[in-house]
Design a protein around this motif. Structure first.
Motif, mmCIF file in Angstrom:
data_model
loop_
_atom_site.group_PDB
_atom_site.id
_atom_site.type_symbol
_atom_site.label_atom_id
_atom_site.label_comp_id
_atom_site.label_asym_id
_atom_site.label_seq_id
_atom_site.Cartn_x
_atom_site.Cartn_y
_atom_site.Cartn_z
ATOM 1 N N GLU A 1 37.717 36.179 70.734
ATOM 2 C CA GLU A 1 38.439 37.200 71.505
ATOM 3 C C GLU A 1 37.874 38.596 71.240
ATOM 4 N N ARG B 1 46.330 43.307 68.058
ATOM 5 C CA ARG B 1 45.556 42.105 67.688
ATOM 6 C C ARG B 1 44.296 42.504 66.908
ATOM 7 N N ARG C 1 40.211 33.930 67.397
ATOM 8 C CA ARG C 1 40.382 35.387 67.316
ATOM 9 C C ARG C 1 39.026 36.093 67.314
ATOM 10 N N PHE D 1 43.393 41.309 63.111
ATOM 11 C CA PHE D 1 42.078 40.750 62.762
ATOM 12 C C PHE D 1 41.463 41.525 61.589
ATOM 13 N N GLU E 1 43.271 30.084 63.101
ATOM 14 C CA GLU E 1 43.178 31.008 64.244
ATOM 15 C C GLU E 1 41.946 31.894 64.186
#
Length: 327
Positions: A49, A13, A46, A17, A42
């Motif tokens: 996160e 992830r 993201r 990104f 998103e």
């Protein structure tokens, strides 16, 4: 959760990104041709996160590599979400207002290494040549040393130059060409596993330290420091930052980690390109001061005072600018 488990679970992830940020920086036409790793809708979750993962990495005292990577992603994500809209020049100026200083602080290890590689020989040669004046002729050719006697001697038409009838604007252009050339060579020679950058920093330190002490030995200290005081803060700092960027390239090739050397080099180049751009801006400022202010014949106290103020501004900017946005 141990660090290895943390990275194994979320690294994909973070890579997505990172690729999204790279995609977002592309010109509009190129963005239209290449699909993004995820949709724009998103981006905000993201980004949150990434910030959560950064907080976890710091709270659990994970290694500096993962914390620095998440910190970089968080900063770049923040700039992308809340950055200044407008053209490239406006974004660049906004970057100089704080983002540049944040990136320099983020890469403090290579900045420190570059500073030691440059300042060490500079100070050593200053001391040696002051104690043993003839040592300057071992380090540099007599003809080259003689040029500095002409530039800073009492018979020099203008401080720091052999320009004769050349005007300040011409010298401004010359200094930009010369300064950018030194900075770019110091950075780009990092492609040779960092060895070229180390040699460039050592050479510049030896050269400048020798010249500094030699000119003082000749009795031209007042005229020499009157000329260099104003622009030295921007020029010398920019050279060190270019060296730090070059060392980062070299380190990426020597220790690529889990990536191929090519991929590691691309990532390192992307992470330091902002530092190189900021250093180039500093070299342009140095050239402007060197062309229009440094040759002026004014009381030494004024010239040294301006030089001291410039050093304080440069250091304060690098240490403090952009901290509010990074909090």
């Amino acid at each position: 959760m141990r660090q290895e488990q943390f990275e194994a679970r979320f690294a994909s992830r973070w890579d997505e990104f990172d690729r999204w940020l790279t995609h977002a920086r592309l010109p509009r036409r190129q963005r239209a041709k290449k699909p993004a790793p995820f949709g724009d809708e998103e981006m905000a979750p993201r980004y949150r996160e990434i910030c959560q993962h950064l907080a976890l990495a710091r709270a659990r005292d994970y290694g500096p590599a993962v914390a620095e990577r998440l910190h970089r992603l968080a900063l770049e994500g923040h700039d992308c979400l809340y950055g200044t809209p407008g053209g490239s020049l406006r974004r660049f100026l906004a970057y100089l207002s704080g983002g540049f200083a944040r990136e320099v602080r983020r890469e403090w290890r290579v900045v420190l290494a570059a500073l030691l590689a440059f300042a060490g020989p500079y100070l050593a040669l200053m001391i040696v040549v002051r104690v043993f004046p003839d040592f300057a002729y071992i380090v540099l050719p007599a003809e080259q040393l003689g040029q500095f006697d002409v530039m800073y001697g009492p018979d020099a038409a203008e401080l720091g130059t052999q320009r004769g009838a050349r005007d300040d604007l011409t010298m401004f252009g010359f200094y930009i060409y010369n300064n950018i050339g030194i900075g770019f060579k110091t950075f780009a020679s990092g492609l040779f596993a960092g060895v070229g950058t180390v040699l460039a920093l050592l050479y510049n330190g030896v050269f400048m330290g020798t010249v500094d002490a030699h000119v003082v030995n000749l009795g031209h200290a007042q005229r020499f420091y009157s000329f260099v005081a104003g622009h030295s803060s921007f020029e010398l700092t920019a050279i060190v930052l270019c060296g730090a960027a070059g060392l980062k390239l070299g380190a990426s090739m020597l220790a690529p980690g889990d990536w191929s050397r090519g991929e590691s080099l691309r990532r390192a180049a992307r992470s330091v390109i902002g530092i190189v751009a900021g250093a180039a801006a500093m070299l342009v400022i140095a050239a402007a001061i060197e062309g229009f202010w440094s040759p002026r014949t004014l009381p030494l106290a004024i010239k040294l005072g301006v030089g001291l103020i410039n050093w304080v501004l440069v250091i304060a900017y690098l240490l403090l600018a952009g901290r509010r946005d990074a909090a």
